[in-house]
Design an enzyme around this catalytic site. Structure first.
Site, PDB file in Angstrom:
ATOM      1  N   SER A  15      17.831 -56.958   1.402  1.00 50.33           N
ATOM      2  CA  SER A  15      18.818 -56.836   0.086  1.00 50.33           C
ATOM      3  C   SER A  15      17.990 -56.042  -1.051  1.00 50.33           C
ATOM      4  O   SER A  15      17.726 -55.372  -1.090  1.00 50.33           O
ATOM      5  CB  SER A  15      19.502 -58.003   0.108  1.00 50.33           C
ATOM      6  N   HIS A  52      25.357 -58.717   6.657  1.00 53.05           N
ATOM      7  CA  HIS A  52      24.418 -58.863   5.818  1.00 53.05           C
ATOM      8  C   HIS A  52      23.536 -59.938   6.159  1.00 53.05           C
ATOM      9  O   HIS A  52      22.281 -60.300   5.701  1.00 53.05           O
ATOM     10  CB  HIS A  52      25.000 -58.730   4.280  1.00 53.05           C
TER      11      HIS A  52
END
Length: 667
Positions: free
Chosen positions: A528, A641
């Site tokens: 990320s 994610h």
């Protein structure tokens, strides 16, 4: 380190038990909790356990390969309701605590979850996902075949989009369903839908007199372009809704005081956008006057510790004492989390804090005692009882067999001075089988966020790299939580600058102070924001000989329009939107510096990642490949994610194996 034990492996994810959600029984002589494992079907399995606080062993209450969670006792302790997927979707089930089989309370088409009892035990309030056309009095859960057929039909239809918030990493593409609040009456055996606005309603609490509920939502006409979450009360007799907050920020984790005339909650007004520290607010119901009890604390409330072995939710507060004089909560500070107590006059004190990670708690008022869920860098989780005299006693012995077999490395805590004098906290893991006179390869790990925190918790990925023979360094550069408002805000409009030099200063510190690190074999990885920084680093320096970027950002220009948060996160973090200054966004995009990359780069990305969408990885891969750079791209089907934390077990293990393979090949 005990060298007689074996090294940890990626497959050891299947050998670990993860605890969550401790809940005292009403009389305080026992508690329940959730245990989650990866079963033989390679699926997550959660079951409920019951343990008397004086016993050394817990009793298992639910069995099977389903997900059972969110158990809540009736006020008299004779019944309990819990959430289970045993019928297919999460539904609510009722059980007598003195024995017997559980029976279903709900058969809602889209499931039901998060139950709370009224104080008199006459009704339950819970959440359910509903659309305008659904009648809750005739709700029926579909069979697996019916759901599959409906999904197949839906997949044949075009998706019509007319809102900004039309997708999210958690839910995928949104539909017409909204989270509504429902009441179930035990006396009448009926359901009543309490909310119906075209908004998601976050149920918070029931008033002590049973006449009101508390929820948060954004009921503004501009909700699609706002990130506001207001608190509301609803009179259950008249259905009248009253607004407690003023539409200026976010408010959550709210509860009524024991007398019912006050509300306590976490929240803030976005003074520093997404980098704003949460406040502890006290709200007067009659006047809606809001007072911050935390103005002078300069620490993040709640638990923002980064880890990869936390499954299931737990209470982090705020929780009232019955006399209304004190409130208890978890807060994040300097690489650890602690349990705190504050009076309504603002007098703060620590109830328990050590070099570890408190991930949840439950409080029993009459004994003034707590059950704490604690993780340490060398132990995934256990429950402890904290008495009123602050004596801590362990209740469980989770993962005993696993910990007896596997060598776990104790991290060394570091304090690094950055270029501008800021102190940066970090940790270093020595490799498995460490020998003082040998040289070892090195991996720098960078957390996501950027407003999160590495710290004193168990982290499987870090332990795995140590087990593979690497020195592992992980730090909290500026922008991280745990070090005050100024520190967490210091990365905004400063990406790739101060944060980059913080990380390089940490590497320099490790090389200077640990002679066993081989300077010619340095690796770097992160996910990320950590993936962004990995991409940035390899475009700025060639000192690393291998890199693995995960669910990363490579191009801020496209991120603005493709991420589920891009349209506001870009402004939050960089101070501008796409059309304000595209050139500036391009200047801080790692893709711009692709020609500089000489480090062999592995790109890992989930196909269903809507936070940092896979096109970010695609752009970087194609650009580097076209430039004849050493690069490889691994795409994980169906992964979001959250791949590294709660993704499909086989995908999580494959991801770890790819990371180790890349570093083994190049370092």
């Amino acid at each position: 380190m005990n060298h007689s034990k074996r090294a940890i492996t990626s497959e050891d994810l299947k050998n670990m038990e993860v605890f969550s959600d401790p809940q005292y029984v009403p009389n305080g002589n026992a508690y329940t909790y959730v245990s989650t494992i990866i079963n033989e079907k390679n699926e997550y399995q959660s079951n409920l356990f019951f343990q008397k606080t004086e016993d050394k062993k817990a009793k298992q209450w639910t069995f099977g390969s389903d997900k059972n969670s969110n158990l809540r006792f009736s006020p008299n302790g004779e019944k309990a309701v819990f959430q289970s997927t045993r019928s297919g979707l999460p539904q609510l089930w009722l059980i007598e605590t003195d024995g017997g089989e559980a029976r279903p309370l709900t058969t809602f088409k889209n499931g039901a979850y998060n139950p709370t009892w009224s104080k008199d035990g006459k009704y339950l309030v819970f959440s359910a996902s509903l659309d305008d056309s659904e009648d809750i009095t005739s709700q029926k859960e579909q069979s697996k075949e019916e759901r599959q057929k409906e999904n197949e039909e839906k997949s044949k239809q075009p998706l019509v989009v007319n809102t900004l918030k039309y997708k999210s990493d958690a839910k995928g593409f949104h539909d017409n369903k909204k989270v509504q609040i429902v009441l179930y009456s035990f006396e009448q055996g009926t359901f009543t839908q309490l909310t119906s606005d075209e908004a998601d309603h976050g149920f918070q609490d029931i008033s002590p007199d049973g006449n009101h509920i508390l929820f948060n939502a954004n009921l503004s006409e501009n909700a699609d372009s706002e990130l506001i979450s207001d608190l509301y009360t609803m009179n259950l007799k008249t259905k009248e809704v009253s607004k407690l907050t003023k539409g200026t920020g976010t408010n959550h984790s709210a509860s009524f005081s024991p007398s019912g005339d006050k509300v306590i909650c976490f929240g803030h007004d976005y003074e520093y956008s997404g980098a704003t520290l949460s406040e502890l607010y006290l709200i007067d119901i009659a006047t809606a006057e809001r007072t911050s009890l935390s103005t002078d604390w300069d620490m993040q409330l709640g638990d923002v510790m980064v880890g990869d072995t936390r499954l299931g939710e737990s209470t982090t507060g705020p929780v009232w004492a019955q006399d209304e004089k004190s409130i208890f909560f978890i807060a994040t500070d300097y690489g650890a989390t602690g349990l705190y107590q504050v009076t309504i006059d603002g007098d703060l004190k620590v109830r328990y804090k050590d070099d570890n990670h408190i991930f949840g708690f439950t409080y029993h008022d009459s004994s003034d005692s707590f059950i704490l869920g604690i993780s340490t860098p060398t132990n995934p989780c256990n429950f402890y009882k904290l008495n009123s005299n602050r004596k801590l006693s362990r209740l469980t012995n989770a993962n005993a067999t696993f910990l007896e077999e596997v060598a776990i490395t104790e991290p060394e805590t570091l304090t690094i001075t950055a270029e501008d004098g800021l102190e940066i906290q970090g940790w270093l893991l020595r490799p498995y089988g460490f020998e003082e006179n040998k040289k070892y390869p090195f991996v720098l790990e960078i957390h996501g966020g950027p407003h999160a925190m590495y710290g004193q918790t168990f982290f499987h990925e870090l332990q795995l790299l140590s087990a593979k023979g690497y020195v592992v360094l992980y730090t909290n550069p500026r922008g991280s939580h745990g070090y005050g408002q100024k520190f967490v805000d210091a990365v905004r409009s400063n990406y790739g600058k101060g944060d980059y030099t913080d990380l390089m200063s940490a590497v320099d510190y490790a090389l200077k102070n640990y002679s066993f690190i081989d300077e010619s074999r340095l690796g770097v990885t992160g996910g990320s924001y950590g993936g962004f920084m990995t991409n940035w680093i390899v475009g700025q320096t060639n000192r690393f000989k291998a890199a693995v970027t995960q669910r990363s950002i490579s191009n801020w220009l496209s991120f603005y329009g493709v991420s589920d948060i891009g349209f506001f996160f870009t402004k939050w973090e960089h101070g501008l939107n796409l059309l304000d200054d595209p050139a500036k966004l391009w200047d801080i995009s790692p893709l711009k510096y692709a020609e500089n990359v000489e480090t062999p780069l592995l790109i890992l990305h989930g196909e269903r990642d809507f936070r940092c969408t896979i096109e970010q990885g695609e752009q970087l891969f194609i650009t580097l490949k076209h430039l004849h750079k050493e690069v490889e791209f691994v795409r994980f089907p169906g992964a979001t994610h959250e791949l590294s934390r709660s993704g499909k077990p086989e995908m999580r293990i494959a991801r770890l194996d790819h990371i180790c393979r890349w570093f083994d090949n190049y370092l």
